[in-house]
Design an enzyme around this catalytic site. Structure first.
Site, PDB file in Angstrom:
ATOM      1  N   ASN A   1       9.268  -1.624   7.355  1.00  0.00           N
ATOM      2  CA  ASN A   1       9.183  -0.678   6.243  1.00  0.00           C
ATOM      3  C   ASN A   1      10.535  -0.524   5.563  1.00  0.00           C
ATOM      4  OD1 ASN A   1       9.656   0.634   8.790  1.00  0.00           O
ATOM      5  ND2 ASN A   1       9.274   2.637   7.873  1.00  0.00           N
TER       6      ASN A   1
ATOM      7  N   GLU B   1      12.238   1.922   2.851  1.00  0.00           N
ATOM      8  CA  GLU B   1      12.082   3.195   2.131  1.00  0.00           C
ATOM      9  C   GLU B   1      13.023   3.270   0.931  1.00  0.00           C
ATOM     10  OE1 GLU B   1      12.300   6.324   5.103  1.00  0.00           O
ATOM     11  OE2 GLU B   1      10.356   5.705   5.930  1.00  0.00           O
TER      12      GLU B   1
ATOM     13  N   CYS C   1       5.494  -0.189   3.004  1.00  0.00           N
ATOM     14  CA  CYS C   1       5.189  -0.267   4.438  1.00  0.00           C
ATOM     15  C   CYS C   1       5.476  -1.668   4.992  1.00  0.00           C
ATOM     16  CB  CYS C   1       3.709   0.016   4.676  1.00  0.00           C
ATOM     17  SG  CYS C   1       3.193   1.687   4.311  1.00  0.00           S
TER      18      CYS C   1
ATOM     19  N   GLU D   1       3.635  -3.569   6.886  1.00  0.00           N
ATOM     20  CA  GLU D   1       2.526  -4.527   6.825  1.00  0.00           C
ATOM     21  C   GLU D   1       2.513  -5.260   5.490  1.00  0.00           C
ATOM     22  OE1 GLU D   1       2.507  -1.385   7.726  1.00  0.00           O
ATOM     23  OE2 GLU D   1       0.872  -0.886   9.104  1.00  0.00           O
TER      24      GLU D   1
ATOM     25  N   CYS E   1      -1.835   2.181   7.121  1.00  0.00           N
ATOM     26  CA  CYS E   1      -2.285   3.154   6.113  1.00  0.00           C
ATOM     27  C   CYS E   1      -3.352   2.511   5.221  1.00  0.00           C
ATOM     28  CB  CYS E   1      -1.102   3.633   5.279  1.00  0.00           C
ATOM     29  SG  CYS E   1      -0.566   2.452   4.036  1.00  0.00           S
TER      30      CYS E   1
ATOM     31  N   CYS F   1      -2.206  -0.398   2.975  1.00  0.00           N
ATOM     32  CA  CYS F   1      -1.994  -1.655   3.719  1.00  0.00           C
ATOM     33  C   CYS F   1      -3.328  -2.282   4.092  1.00  0.00           C
ATOM     34  CB  CYS F   1      -1.135  -1.407   4.964  1.00  0.00           C
ATOM     35  SG  CYS F   1       0.573  -1.043   4.520  1.00  0.00           S
TER      36      CYS F   1
END
Ligand code: THU
Length: 163
Positions: free
Chosen positions: A62, A64, A73, A75, A112, A115
């Site tokens: 990830n 940010e 993210c 993934e 999430c 993803c």
């Protein structure tokens, strides 16, 4: 009116020793990738490792941003990276691993919704299932056989035209 139950098979492993060799490797690659996450805002590090049909493993974590929604993210970093460097190569499995600076993540970290949607696009495109392996920092490993299992009634490109 009809009612329909939708279910799926979830495999639960108590420890990585129960996984196949390649699954163990994929999970440890996800754990290694996790360490390079850039997550100063959440203190939550996620790593993802993508196993491709040609045997290559592509990783992500990830990333940010001070403008929170601009981050991405693990993934999606991993599968987009795989799509960018091996276009058209089928994805077999995605392993996901998560840790936190604030507590011990002992339950499997679930991808999430964004993803799931991103990964199912590849599943639909390649017409073969992508298995998903999830783990926290410690604790059990969950494996599901297909992204469609954990994103039922998914939106897809088929809705965008009537052909
Ligand atoms: N995160 C992931 O990398 N993958 C997920 O599926 C869920 C959340 C990241 C995004 C953000 O950097 C941090 O975890 C906290 O939400």
């Amino acid at each position: 009116m009809q009612k329909k139950q939708i279910g799926f098979e979830l495999s639960i492993y108590e420890s990585p020793d129960e996984l196949s060799q390649i699954e163990q490797k994929l999970l440890s690659e996800a754990e290694a990738a996790r360490e390079n996450a850039y997550s100063p805002y959440s203190n939550f590090k996620v790593g993802a490792a993508v196993l491709l049909e040609n045997g290559e493993i592509v990783k992500g974590n990830n990333q940010e941003n001070a403008s929170y929604p601009s981050g991405l993210c693990a993934e999606r970093v991993a599968v987009f990276h795989a799509g960018a460097i091996y276009p058209g190569m089928a994805i077999k499995t995605v392993a996901i691993s998560a840790t936190s600076k604030d507590y011990v993540v002992d339950s499997p970290a679930a991808p999430c919704g964004n993803c799931r949607q991103s990964i199912i696009e590849y599943e639909q495109k390649q017409k073969s299932p992508i298995s998903i392996m999830l783990r926290g920092e410690v604790g059990p490993i969950y494996k599901c056989n297909s992204m469609a299992d954990i994103l039922p009634l998914a939106f897809s490109s088929s809705f965008l035209s009537d052909s």
